[in-house]
Every structure is written in structure tokens, then in C-alpha cells.
Design a protein around this motif. Sequence first.
Motif, PDB file in Angstrom:
ATOM      1  N   SER A 188       7.957  -3.082  -9.991  1.00  0.00           N
ATOM      2  CA  SER A 188       7.584  -4.477  -9.752  1.00  0.00           C
ATOM      3  C   SER A 188       8.166  -4.974  -8.432  1.00  0.00           C
ATOM      4  O   SER A 188       7.486  -5.657  -7.649  1.00  0.00           O
ATOM      5  CB  SER A 188       8.083  -5.366 -10.903  1.00  0.00           C
ATOM      6  OG  SER A 188       7.436  -5.048 -12.104  1.00  0.00           O
ATOM      7  N   ALA A 189       9.420  -4.657  -8.220  1.00  0.00           N
ATOM      8  CA  ALA A 189      10.081  -5.111  -6.986  1.00  0.00           C
ATOM      9  C   ALA A 189       9.438  -4.470  -5.758  1.00  0.00           C
ATOM     10  O   ALA A 189       9.227  -5.128  -4.732  1.00  0.00           O
ATOM     11  CB  ALA A 189      11.572  -4.786  -7.053  1.00  0.00           C
ATOM     12  N   ASP A 190       9.134  -3.180  -5.852  1.00  0.00           N
ATOM     13  CA  ASP A 190       8.475  -2.501  -4.725  1.00  0.00           C
ATOM     14  C   ASP A 190       7.092  -3.098  -4.465  1.00  0.00           C
ATOM     15  O   ASP A 190       6.669  -3.237  -3.312  1.00  0.00           O
ATOM     16  CB  ASP A 190       8.335  -1.006  -5.019  1.00  0.00           C
ATOM     17  CG  ASP A 190       9.670  -0.273  -4.918  1.00  0.00           C
ATOM     18  OD1 ASP A 190      10.625  -0.856  -4.360  1.00  0.00           O
ATOM     19  OD2 ASP A 190       9.752   0.867  -5.416  1.00  0.00           O
ATOM     20  N   HIS A 191       6.405  -3.457  -5.533  1.00  0.00           N
ATOM     21  CA  HIS A 191       5.084  -4.066  -5.396  1.00  0.00           C
ATOM     22  C   HIS A 191       5.159  -5.350  -4.556  1.00  0.00           C
ATOM     23  O   HIS A 191       4.308  -5.600  -3.694  1.00  0.00           O
ATOM     24  CB  HIS A 191       4.519  -4.374  -6.789  1.00  0.00           C
ATOM     25  CG  HIS A 191       3.276  -5.202  -6.777  1.00  0.00           C
ATOM     26  ND1 HIS A 191       2.026  -4.669  -6.599  1.00  0.00           N
ATOM     27  CD2 HIS A 191       3.093  -6.543  -6.908  1.00  0.00           C
ATOM     28  CE1 HIS A 191       1.123  -5.634  -6.625  1.00  0.00           C
ATOM     29  NE2 HIS A 191       1.740  -6.786  -6.809  1.00  0.00           N
ATOM     30  N   VAL A 192       6.192  -6.106  -4.797  1.00  0.00           N
ATOM     31  CA  VAL A 192       6.338  -7.376  -4.064  1.00  0.00           C
ATOM     32  C   VAL A 192       6.650  -7.103  -2.594  1.00  0.00           C
ATOM     33  O   VAL A 192       6.006  -7.656  -1.692  1.00  0.00           O
ATOM     34  CB  VAL A 192       7.442  -8.240  -4.710  1.00  0.00           C
ATOM     35  CG1 VAL A 192       7.644  -9.524  -3.902  1.00  0.00           C
ATOM     36  CG2 VAL A 192       7.087  -8.565  -6.158  1.00  0.00           C
ATOM     37  N   TYR A 193       7.608  -6.239  -2.369  1.00  0.00           N
ATOM     38  CA  TYR A 193       7.984  -5.952  -0.972  1.00  0.00           C
ATOM     39  C   TYR A 193       6.821  -5.303  -0.219  1.00  0.00           C
ATOM     40  O   TYR A 193       6.493  -5.693   0.911  1.00  0.00           O
ATOM     41  CB  TYR A 193       9.212  -5.046  -0.938  1.00  0.00           C
ATOM     42  CG  TYR A 193       9.665  -4.743   0.479  1.00  0.00           C
ATOM     43  CD1 TYR A 193      10.377  -5.689   1.206  1.00  0.00           C
ATOM     44  CD2 TYR A 193       9.352  -3.528   1.082  1.00  0.00           C
ATOM     45  CE1 TYR A 193      10.773  -5.437   2.511  1.00  0.00           C
ATOM     46  CE2 TYR A 193       9.746  -3.262   2.387  1.00  0.00           C
ATOM     47  CZ  TYR A 193      10.454  -4.222   3.090  1.00  0.00           C
ATOM     48  OH  TYR A 193      10.836  -3.973   4.384  1.00  0.00           O
ATOM     49  N   ASP A 194       6.203  -4.334  -0.853  1.00  0.00           N
ATOM     50  CA  ASP A 194       5.074  -3.662  -0.194  1.00  0.00           C
ATOM     51  C   ASP A 194       3.917  -4.636   0.033  1.00  0.00           C
ATOM     52  O   ASP A 194       3.202  -4.537   1.037  1.00  0.00           O
ATOM     53  CB  ASP A 194       4.590  -2.473  -1.046  1.00  0.00           C
ATOM     54  CG  ASP A 194       5.639  -1.365  -1.109  1.00  0.00           C
ATOM     55  OD1 ASP A 194       6.569  -1.389  -0.276  1.00  0.00           O
ATOM     56  OD2 ASP A 194       5.537  -0.510  -2.001  1.00  0.00           O
ATOM     57  N   GLY A 195       3.717  -5.537  -0.889  1.00  0.00           N
ATOM     58  CA  GLY A 195       2.658  -6.528  -0.720  1.00  0.00           C
ATOM     59  C   GLY A 195       2.882  -7.406   0.490  1.00  0.00           C
ATOM     60  O   GLY A 195       1.951  -7.746   1.220  1.00  0.00           O
ATOM     61  N   ALA A 246      18.779  -3.094   3.483  1.00  0.00           N
ATOM     62  CA  ALA A 246      19.328  -3.840   2.369  1.00  0.00           C
ATOM     63  C   ALA A 246      19.798  -2.925   1.252  1.00  0.00           C
ATOM     64  O   ALA A 246      20.652  -3.288   0.452  1.00  0.00           O
ATOM     65  CB  ALA A 246      18.282  -4.811   1.832  1.00  0.00           C
ATOM     66  N   ARG A 247      19.228  -1.712   1.196  1.00  0.00           N
ATOM     67  CA  ARG A 247      19.596  -0.791   0.129  1.00  0.00           C
ATOM     68  C   ARG A 247      21.037  -0.308   0.258  1.00  0.00           C
ATOM     69  O   ARG A 247      21.609   0.176  -0.702  1.00  0.00           O
ATOM     70  CB  ARG A 247      18.677   0.432   0.149  1.00  0.00           C
ATOM     71  CG  ARG A 247      17.398   0.212  -0.602  1.00  0.00           C
ATOM     72  CD  ARG A 247      16.571   1.448  -0.577  1.00  0.00           C
ATOM     73  NE  ARG A 247      15.326   1.222  -1.285  1.00  0.00           N
ATOM     74  CZ  ARG A 247      14.375   2.135  -1.406  1.00  0.00           C
ATOM     75  NH1 ARG A 247      14.517   3.311  -0.839  1.00  0.00           N
ATOM     76  NH2 ARG A 247      13.284   1.877  -2.063  1.00  0.00           N
ATOM     77  N   ILE A 304      10.778 -12.088   3.443  1.00  0.00           N
ATOM     78  CA  ILE A 304      10.670 -10.619   3.416  1.00  0.00           C
ATOM     79  C   ILE A 304      12.044  -9.990   3.214  1.00  0.00           C
ATOM     80  O   ILE A 304      12.179  -8.972   2.510  1.00  0.00           O
ATOM     81  CB  ILE A 304       9.974 -10.110   4.696  1.00  0.00           C
ATOM     82  CG1 ILE A 304       8.490 -10.541   4.659  1.00  0.00           C
ATOM     83  CG2 ILE A 304      10.095  -8.596   4.819  1.00  0.00           C
ATOM     84  CD1 ILE A 304       7.693 -10.168   5.880  1.00  0.00           C
ATOM     85  N   VAL A 305      13.051 -10.611   3.772  1.00  0.00           N
ATOM     86  CA  VAL A 305      14.409 -10.101   3.540  1.00  0.00           C
ATOM     87  C   VAL A 305      14.766 -10.231   2.059  1.00  0.00           C
ATOM     88  O   VAL A 305      15.338  -9.302   1.461  1.00  0.00           O
ATOM     89  CB  VAL A 305      15.427 -10.844   4.432  1.00  0.00           C
ATOM     90  CG1 VAL A 305      16.851 -10.482   4.036  1.00  0.00           C
ATOM     91  CG2 VAL A 305      15.187 -10.506   5.905  1.00  0.00           C
ATOM     92  N   ALA A 306      14.415 -11.368   1.464  1.00  0.00           N
ATOM     93  CA  ALA A 306      14.707 -11.548   0.034  1.00  0.00           C
ATOM     94  C   ALA A 306      13.957 -10.517  -0.802  1.00  0.00           C
ATOM     95  O   ALA A 306      14.513  -9.955  -1.759  1.00  0.00           O
ATOM     96  CB  ALA A 306      14.333 -12.961  -0.393  1.00  0.00           C
ATOM     97  N   ALA A 307      12.702 -10.273  -0.441  1.00  0.00           N
ATOM     98  CA  ALA A 307      11.925  -9.264  -1.184  1.00  0.00           C
ATOM     99  C   ALA A 307      12.539  -7.882  -1.012  1.00  0.00           C
ATOM    100  O   ALA A 307      12.616  -7.096  -1.965  1.00  0.00           O
ATOM    101  CB  ALA A 307      10.472  -9.277  -0.705  1.00  0.00           C
ATOM    102  N   GLY A 308      12.976  -7.583   0.197  1.00  0.00           N
ATOM    103  CA  GLY A 308      13.616  -6.290   0.461  1.00  0.00           C
ATOM    104  C   GLY A 308      14.925  -6.148  -0.302  1.00  0.00           C
ATOM    105  O   GLY A 308      15.219  -5.090  -0.873  1.00  0.00           O
ATOM    106  N   ASN A 309      15.697  -7.219  -0.316  1.00  0.00           N
ATOM    107  CA  ASN A 309      16.972  -7.165  -1.038  1.00  0.00           C
ATOM    108  C   ASN A 309      16.754  -6.953  -2.529  1.00  0.00           C
ATOM    109  O   ASN A 309      17.501  -6.204  -3.176  1.00  0.00           O
ATOM    110  CB  ASN A 309      17.754  -8.468  -0.820  1.00  0.00           C
ATOM    111  CG  ASN A 309      18.378  -8.526   0.554  1.00  0.00           C
ATOM    112  OD1 ASN A 309      18.518  -7.509   1.224  1.00  0.00           O
ATOM    113  ND2 ASN A 309      18.738  -9.730   0.990  1.00  0.00           N
TER     114      ASN A 309
END
Lengths: 386, 373
Positions: A226-233, A7-8, A76-81
Amino acid sequence: MNQKEQARERPESKADNPATTLREMMKPTTLHTGLLCLLSASLISGCGGTRENDPIAVTEESLDTALTNAVDERIIVAAGNFASAADLLSDDIDTLCSNPDARALRNAQDQWRDTYDSWYSLLPYNFGPLTDDLVFPPYTFIDSLRLRGTEYSATVRSTIADWVAGEQTLNDDFFERQSFQFVGLLALEVALFEDTDGTSATSAELDDEPRKCQVLQGLASRLQDSADHVYDGWTDDYAGTGTPFRTLFLNAELDDGTEPLSKLLTTVQENLDYLTNRNVITTATPVADQTWEAALVLVQEVEALLEGTTDAIPSGMVSFFSLMAEAGYESDVEAVRSNIAMAYDAIDDQDVSAFNAAIAALDGNFKREIPDGLAVDLGINFTDGD
Amino acid sequence: MTQDSVNTARRRFLAQASALSALGLMPSAIFAATADQQKQDIWLSATGDSAESYGLSWYRDGKVQSLASGFRGHGCAWHPAHAEQAVLVGRRPGRECLLADLNTGAELRRWQTEPGYHLNGHALYSADGLLLFVAESADGTEAGSIAVYDAVLGHLLTRWSSHGTEPHEIRLSPDGSQLIIAHGGLQKDSKGQLTNRAQMQSDLTLLDARTGDLVARFSCPVATASLRHIDVAADGSVAIAAQIQDERFTPLAYLWRPGMESLTALEAPAALITHCHNYMGSVAICNASRSVGFTSPKGDLALFWNLDDGSFKGYHRFHDVCGLTVDQQQQTFVLSNSSGWLRQIRSSDLSPLEERWQQFDRRWDNHLLGIPG
């Protein structure tokens, strides 16, 4: 390449329809397929199983499959995006600060818009890592408005001006200590789209005020965290448990005992409720004016959640709508589709009243028709207290 | 017929009780309870989610018994003298109540409200057990009244004005001299839609429990807060749970102490209050730990405060939690949900007692009442 890395990759044109961009970004990967192969046989213990008199049986297994599909293909795709967008925003701000000019400023502003939109793709899934601390929920450090509908731009504006004029060290630790309303998307919006005097942003201020760049970079880094925290979580370690939230969620091991499909449906519903009750369209993004685009992304996300990403998932996979239809709730499916269509029309017309009406109707669908169609019990106290 | 009828009922009950006792027919739970039995708990609640499954259910000694009601109940009232008797009160705007024998599981009596009135889900026995006070509202206006029943014969003795709109939960002051009433203040149309949001008058009202005379009334500082559920501490402090009828952010838990002129809000971190979605469903006080708990099924959350200084103690996450009581030893909060779970957490530090968590094939509805077994 994992989902986040995929997604990056920057879309070719930021002017693309954000939904199209998202759809392109959500193509299945080998990893997806692998994850889907790991489906457990029975993940949702309380969702009803096979029901008598249904024209076609809806089984626990098929509900499990639809839920797993939703987690892997949507959430998970949304979190990754979102994490990728925040990452790109941080990069763009670094670029801007290294050589401030109008083009770099525009690029960073555009990337903020992309990041905001991608947040609205994740916003319906405001649970799990986004709420792993109920006292200081991570989502509030991303979107301060979401907490209770308070629009903080005035205090954010004066606070940023104080930071720029001040002498404190503007490092990561400084931004980590800030209250939720002074960081996140709103703070970045104010800092990126306005000069500290409240006028429209110029690259000249960044030349004149190095501390403004430190503010921008600090806020971007905080948002990225914050965003990484969500995706990693979701994918790696949830709240220090050492287990991805995906696993806990699909194994129905939530700490409050909520069944996963109930959690998903009620959370989506709560966020639809939030859109109308807090009049988000007219309240959010007071500087950048991005709410209609974000609303479009959110409605598209809700639609994709229900319909399943049919162009992206392997054949034979099920969606919530397909299960509802198989269980004989075709008219309810059509009712929900009709409300989604109403929301799209309202967005096209930028008609706030019509949008709120459509979202309110969709909100009701998530309380009644969809849980009924999927035999999901939301809880009698939740739905009908006194 | 007012006070004379009440006094007549008291005399009749005492005479009856005396005669039964002399004959050895008084329920054994009153006079022969052993220390072990007294340590046991009974937790009772309305249960069910359909006409076929509605009933009164009670947990005792690891098991659950039920009595079908045919109507959706809401709160329960326990007879302080007939320890085996409890009333299931119909949920608003129901009209039916049920008296159950918790020892035999038998239905002892059922009755309906007078025409023109409906129930609000809660009732309460007088301290001596002679009277049953039932919170009722007039159809249409929601003008509140307390229907006073002869607890022995079951007939209506009198009706007092509750001095407010839509009386919901009622409790007794520790000395039994006052009725404490949470007036929800809501008026709804036939579709259940709120019709008086701008004119809501919710309050905490104290009535003389012998005469029904108004003693005091305390309004909530938040105009759209509906005060609906209360519990009373041994020192007379009243904890009040609110449900807010609009989208403003405001406290959901309040405290009143004897002598205070107004209600005090119990504060908690904003994110937790927001998480409760403007809805508290039940409240219970633990006298031993000086703690008070409130449940929010809309937030899947129970919140706890220190009763003395009002400081926030913590929270417990629990799906669809609403029922809340305290065990007889005052050691644990007991919480129920519609998935059939009964959970206990220590009242001192809110730590979970997972070894005591049990799930039953019942859908525990809104409230849980703890009584000695």
C-alpha cells in the motif's frame, strides 16, 4: 539515491523525537533541486494571479512555485518516508520471526510506532494515489479508522485469532483479498502488541505459533504494498495512466477538474476536521497508545507545509505563509501560527479538549484565512451550500 | 381568503390568456414552437458570488445570458404556460424573488415576502401555471408555509401551512394534484448555527395542491437527516437528497414511491458515501433511463442509482458540482459547478460526453433547472 531510498536509511536512534527524525530525513537532494528546475511557467490557472491593491504582487508563478515546493519537499517526501518506514517494519518483522526474542519484538513494535507516525505525516495529503479508487480507497487499507471513524480492533482481534487457529494458506494473495479493516496499521498494531489471547505480546507466542508470524509477515507485506503504491503513484505511474500524479497535479489535470491548490488546502482541512470529529486522539491506536506522538507529527507537517522547510529549501523559494504575508495577510498568518502553537501546547499537556479546539480553529483557517490569503477559490457550493 | 381566491385567479388567468391569444399576443413559445426549438434545452441557475454578480443565468444554444438580481438566488421555477418566464427564488433566509423573461432578458417583476417570513430558496408553478407556490418559513420559529401567489398578477392569494418545519424544495406530483415538500427541519440562530439538532423533524410531506390539506407525511429514518431536495419521476417516485447534521455515517439518498409507508435508503459503497461528507446538494431523475443522480459539492462527486431496483449505477467526479438536471431528450445528465462548467454525461451508462462540456464566465450556484427551449 532517490527520496525513498534516502528515507529508508534507518535513523540512528528510534528514540529520537520523531519530528527531528523527519526533518533530518527531509534534507534536499540533488533530485529535489532537479525537480524544482522543471517548474512550468504557469501551473495554476485558477488561483487568481496578480491582485490589485496587494502591497506586493502575488503572481501565478509564485503560487506555482510554492505549490511545487509543497509537493516536492513535503508530500512526496512524506510518501517516501512512509514507504520506507513500512519497508523497515517488514524487515523488522522478518527478523523477529526468524529469531523471536524480546529485543526483536521491541524493535518491531518501535518500528510500527515510527511507521504510524510517518503515516500521520502523509495523512494530511489524503488525495491522489491514496484515493485513486473511490470505491476501495487505498488509504482505508492503511488506516481503517480514517474511512468513517469506526474503531475495528475487536473484530480485528478475533479475526487474527481465527487466522492463527485456522488452516488457510496465509500468503500474499490471502492478505490481498482481505477487507480494509483486517489489514493496515491497526491489524499490525493488534498483531504486534498483543498475543492472540488479547494479552500483551510476547515473543514466546511466535515460537509456539508459526502462523502468527505468517500473519505478521503477511500484514507487513500488505502494508508495504500500500505504501509503495502511494509513493509510486506520486512519482511514477498514477492509476495506470503512465504519468506520475505529481505531473498531473502540478499541471492541473485532475480528473474532477479541481485546481491543485484547492485540492491541497481542502484535503488538509478535511483531515483536520477528521481529527476532531472522529475524536482520533482518544479512538486511534487502542493498543499501542501512539496518538499524541502521531498528532505531533501531523501538526508539524501542517506547519512545515505552510511555513516552507526554510532550513532545507534553496534561498529564494517561497512558502504559502510568505506569499500570504507578501499579499498583506500578515495578521492571518499570525492567527494561523497562534492556532498551531495552541495545538503544540495541547499536545504537550495531552489535553484532548484543548487539542480538538486548536485543531478546529486550524480547520477554520484552512477554510477561510489561508484560501483568502492565497486567493484560492474553494468553490461556492463546497463552502456554502443549502 | 383561500380556495375562492385561488379559483378567482384561475378564472382571471384563463380569461386573460384567451384574450391575449385571440389578439395574437400570447408568447410565441407556447403556440408556435417548432420541433427544432422543442429539442433545444435551456438550463437555468442562480449565479454569482457577490452582490454585484448575483443573478439568474441561463444557457441556450451554446450561449449564456444573465439578468442581475442583486440578491443571491437558489432555485428556479419555470412557468409551464409562459415558457419564456422563470422565477429566481432568494436563497434562505432571503426575502426577494425575481421574475425574468428568458427571451428578452428583461426583469418582469420582483417582490418580497410578507413581513415575518423568509424564503427557503425554492418555488413551483401549479400545473396550469395559474399559481406560484413558494416555500417560506416564519422568522424565528421556521414554521413552514406555502405562500400561494397569483402567477399573473403577482400578489399573494393565501398562505397554507406546509405542516412541517423549514420547507425547502417543492415539486408537483405527475398529475399536478399534490404538492410534494421536503421539510429540512432545521432551526438556526442569527449566526446560522443549528439550534435544534436533537429535535429536528425533517420529512417528506404531501399536500393537496388545490386546498393545501395534508395528504401524507413520511419521516426520515435518520433523526439528524435534513431532507432538502427532491425530484419526482413520471411514475410518481420521489428521490430525496439528505444532508446529515452530525458525523454519523448514514445514507444520503432516499426513495419514496406512491403507496409506500416509509422512505427507502439508496445504498452505495461506504467509501463513496463517506466521500460525500454527509451532504447531497441536488437530485434529478431521468425517466428514460430510469436513473437518479445526486450531487455532492463537498465530495466533488455525483452518484447515480437505478430508480427501479435501487441498485447503485456509478459516480462522476466533478469539482464543486451541485447543479444537476436532465436534458429534454432524456439522454444526458447535465451538471454544473461554480467554476462555470456545464458537463453532460450519458444517463444510460454515465459515460462522459466531453465534446459537450463547456465552461462559461459564470459561477453556477446550487441548482440547475432544465426546461424546453
